[in-house]
Design a protein around this motif. Structure first.
Motif, PDB file in Angstrom:
ATOM      1  N   ASP A  30      -3.229   8.649   4.807  1.00 11.38           N
ATOM      2  CA  ASP A  30      -3.679   8.537   3.431  1.00 11.38           C
ATOM      3  C   ASP A  30      -3.007   9.648   2.630  1.00 11.38           C
ATOM      4  O   ASP A  30      -3.208  10.830   2.917  1.00 11.38           O
ATOM      5  N   ARG A  60       0.815  -1.223   0.000  1.00 14.79           N
ATOM      6  CA  ARG A  60       0.000   0.000   0.000  1.00 14.79           C
ATOM      7  C   ARG A  60       0.845   1.268   0.000  1.00 14.79           C
ATOM      8  O   ARG A  60       0.318   2.366   0.251  1.00 14.79           O
ATOM      9  N   THR A  98      -0.328   4.539  -1.668  1.00 17.53           N
ATOM     10  CA  THR A  98      -1.521   5.271  -1.187  1.00 17.53           C
ATOM     11  C   THR A  98      -1.449   5.606   0.305  1.00 17.53           C
ATOM     12  O   THR A  98      -2.093   6.560   0.746  1.00 17.53           O
TER      13      THR A  98
END
Length: 778
Positions: A636, A540, A543
């Protein structure tokens, strides 16, 4: 009769001619004179021949016994006994009695209860040297006793020593061989050993047959007929001087045989008869040559004489012989033709019968072939039907398992919505040092486990149902794969708590950490959870950006201690729930980690600092509750949202009965604090299950530490461990009942710890305002 005459004429023309010449008085000698000469002049060599024959017979019997012994025990076991041993080698090979006892046990199992093996090769023991007491008095004595029970010919133990009589040993072995063959043939009737039987082969390995036995029988028949004529008063046309030596011949035979043993008589008679037949044939051949030469000379001398000269007596005798031979030939031809016809007729009948049998066999084969083809067709049809049924069952089973898996997922989702505590159960395998291998676990299927209970606990079986049950053969990787989705939710901002519960020695530390000698295959949940978080964070990275830090503490005697200290300090820590930072023990060391290797180093340090001790139930018993806390903060990269997750991996100390663990002193004090904290945990679970307004979290440091996880703000999993031994049944039932109560607790749905960009900006403004107000107020 005609058959005897024809056979004699075919095989022994010299004897037939000799018989005719003896009957006509043309022989210059008689059978009796030949026998007498052989007995008188061959007397010097008969003893030596007899001895050589006896030696050959003895050696042949010894070879037969040795070969049979080697066949029974094998070439390796009989390495000290050659296939054709000398008398000395035979005794040395059997001195220890091992071969004899092993063969007897193969013929009659259990005849010798115990065979004392030799510590060294028997061939290396000098001849005459004393064997061990056990071998001499156990093996040989036991063999002789067992042989007497089977009624075998016996021998003395001294026969196996120097200057012993090996013939008695050979006789005993051959009797045992005869008994074995009788048993293999079915054991019908009563077995009886025949004594000194003649072997089937000689020392040279060739079949033993009598030399010239048929000429001797023919001569014997002729002598018998002559004796009949004498008894009937019809003396034959022979020289009376020949009969005059009959009395002396009888005396000579009597003198030769009188000093011989009964078993030596057949060999002696056989040898003498062979020599008589040889001598008789030699004399016939010599006389035939003389007569042939004489006939030639007479024919040559009569060729020059006038035809009117009268024929001599020899000529008449020759013509008489020719007429007799022609007469015999005609007689034999007539007999031969009749016999040939009879034989041809018999052969034709046999051939016809065989052809009829062949036809019957052909019909039987055809019928059998047809039946086999019909059965084969029927078998293929039934096999195809069976295959279709199995395929249908397999399809139905796969559908059932698919529906069952879907139901389990739905059930877990419902449990998540309710906030129920998930309960997994794991059964520890048997420990190698334990002597009892009677398991109390009778059946495991999906989430059900059945425990067999004796009458003391209510005879029968008790079943328990949990979210998942792992058997004794499940690996560490399989255990982790079932809780992996729960662990990964930490990266999504959820709080997760996994704690291992069970009696001491049931495998809690093994599940959470792993064994003492750690490898990649047997790593526990702690190592695998952090490693999986790093793998998912790497996926991930485009992101989210994640920061991971760990704390490792233990609760020892109701005191919180930091396990990641390096300087050895042991300051007392306090538990404070902080919703701002998510830290329950803010004063404990918070160590950032970025890879699996960092985690392994920190956890090794924590395991070295943890309190462990040996008890009667577990030589590596955890004497404290340990907690590995993983703090994850993710951002995020698109929206700027902050996700905070916290995961507690708790390895509880095992509950124990003091009378079984046999602890004293400090270990007794530790056990008391452990049991008190676990009792407080039970009280908290009971209050939650009954939905009481007051939950006694502050009764123990352990329940204070788990308050956030048990109070409805986390996804919680309890891993209950049990031991399969029968002597741990009481603790097993108590543990499973507690786990059932835990499964009924509903905590409410877990919430995500998420701060949006607006909330974050507002918090920063509030903090700035508070700082400014404080400054101006001063």
């Amino acid at each position: 009769d005609g058959g005897v005459v024809r056979e004699k004429k075919k095989k022994f023309p010299g004897i037939i001619c000799g018989e005719k010449m003896a009957a006509e008085g043309t022989l210059s000698f008689s059978v009796a004179s030949v026998v007498k000469d052989v007995l008188e002049h061959g007397n010097r060599s008969k003893d030596s021949d007899l001895e050589s024959r006896k030696a050959e017979l003895t050696a042949s019997r010894r070879y037969e016994a040795a070969r049979w012994l080697r066949k029974m025990v094998g070439v390796v076991a009989a390495k000290d006994l050659p296939a054709e041993p000398s008398e000395e080698e035979f005794r040395l090979g059997l001195r220890s009695g091992i071969i004899l006892c092993n063969v007897l046990n193969k013929v009659q199992p259990g005849a010798v209860p115990k065979v004392v093996e030799s510590p060294c090769d028997a061939a290396l023991i000098p001849d005459g040297a004393a064997l061990s007491v056990f071998q001499y008095f156990e093996n040989v004595r036991n063999f002789l006793i067992a042989g007497q029970e089977l009624r075998l010919p016996t021998f003395e133990a001294s026969d196996l020593e120097q200057r012993g009589k090996s013939t008695r040993v050979v006789n005993c072995v051959l009797a045992l061989k005869s008994y074995n063959e009788w048993k293999l043939a079915g054991g019908n009737g009563v077995w009886k050993f025949g004594g000194n039987t003649k072997p089937a082969t000689t020392s040279l390995g060739k079949p033993f047959v009598r030399k010239n036995s048929e000429p001797f029988m023919n001569s014997f028949q002729k002598t018998s007929s002559m004796n009949e004529n004498l008894s009937n008063g019809h003396p034959p046309d022979i020289d009376p001087n020949t009969m005059g030596g009959a009395g002396s011949l009888s005396m000579l035979v009597h003198t030769i045989l009188i000093d011989k043993k009964p078993e030596e008589v057949p060999l002696l008679v056989e040898s003498l008869l062979g020599k008589v037949v040889e001598e008789f044939e030699q004399r016939l051949a010599s006389q035939y040559e003389v007569m042939k030469t004489t006939s030639t000379d007479i024919t040559a001398s009569n060729f020059n004489k006038p035809l009117s000269e009268p024929i001599s007596g020899d000529k008449k005798m020759e013509e008489k012989n020719i007429k007799m031979m022609k007469k015999d030939d005609c007689f034999l031809k007539s007999i031969t033709n009749d016999e040939l016809k009879d034989q041809s007729l018999k052969l034709q009948m046999i051939l016809n019968k065989q052809q009829r049998d062949i036809q019957v066999l052909k019909h039987t084969i055809d019928a059998t072939t047809a039946d086999m083809q019909h059965m084969q067709t029927k078998f293929h049809e039934e096999f195809n039907n069976l295959g279709m049924n199995i395929h249908g069952l397999a399809h139905a089973a796969s559908g059932y398992h698919r529906v069952l898996e879907e139901n389990r997922k739905l059930y877990n989702q419902v449990q998540d919505l309710k906030g129920s505590i998930r309960v997994y159960c794991r059964v520890r395998p048997f420990l190698s040092e334990r002597s009892s291998y009677v398991s109390t676990v009778e059946h495991i299927e999906d989430g059900n486990i059945t425990i067999g209970t004796p009458s003391k606990y209510g005879k029968g079986c008790k079943s328990f149902t949990f979210n998942k049950v792992f058997g004794q053969s499940v690996t560490q990787a399989e255990v982790f794969s079932d809780m992996q989705p729960l662990i990964r939710s930490v990266l999504d901002g959820y709080n997760v708590c996994i704690f291992a519960y069970g009696q001491t020695g049931s495998g809690k530390t093994y599940t959470m950490v792993g064994p003492k000698d750690l490898t990649e295959e047997n790593q526990g949940v702690n190592y695998r959870a952090l490693g999986d978080l790093f793998v998912l964070a790497e996926r991930r990275k485009d992101t989210f950006r994640y920061d991971v830090a760990v704390q490792m503490i233990e609760i020892y005697n109701e005191q919180v201690r930091d396990l990641l200290v390096i300087d050895g300090s042991n300051k007392r820590l306090e538990i404070r729930n902080s919703s701002q930072t998510g830290l329950n023990v803010p004063d404990a060391s918070l160590m950032p980690v970025s890879s699996t290797s960092d985690v392994i180093d920190l956890m090794n340090l924590g395991q070295r600092n943890r309190a462990v001790g040996a008890t009667a139930l577990n030589d590596r018993s955890s004497r404290s509750h340990s907690c590995l806390t993983v703090h994850v903060q993710g951002k995020d990269l698109t929206s700027g949202t902050i996700l905070r997750g916290c995961m507690h991996l708790v390895d509880l100390a095992g509950s124990e009965r003091v009378n079984k663990s046999e602890v004293t002193g400090d270990r007794l004090k530790e056990a008391q604090h452990i049991n008190k904290s676990l009792s407080a945990l039970g009280d908290v679970i009971a209050s939650l299950a009954q939905k009481n307004t007051h939950v006694p979290y502050r009764n123990s440091k352990l329940t204070q530490l788990l308050q956030d996880s048990l109070g409805g703000q986390a996804k919680t999993l309890m891993f209950v461990h049990i031991s399969p031994e029968l002597d741990a049944l009481a603790e097993t039932l108590s543990t499973l009942k507690f786990a059932e109560r835990v499964a009924t607790v509903e905590l409410g749905a877990a919430q995500v710890n998420k701060d949006t960009a607006d909330v974050k900006q507002l918090k920063e403004q509030v903090i700035l305002f508070l700082v400014t107000s404080t400054y101006w107020s001063r």
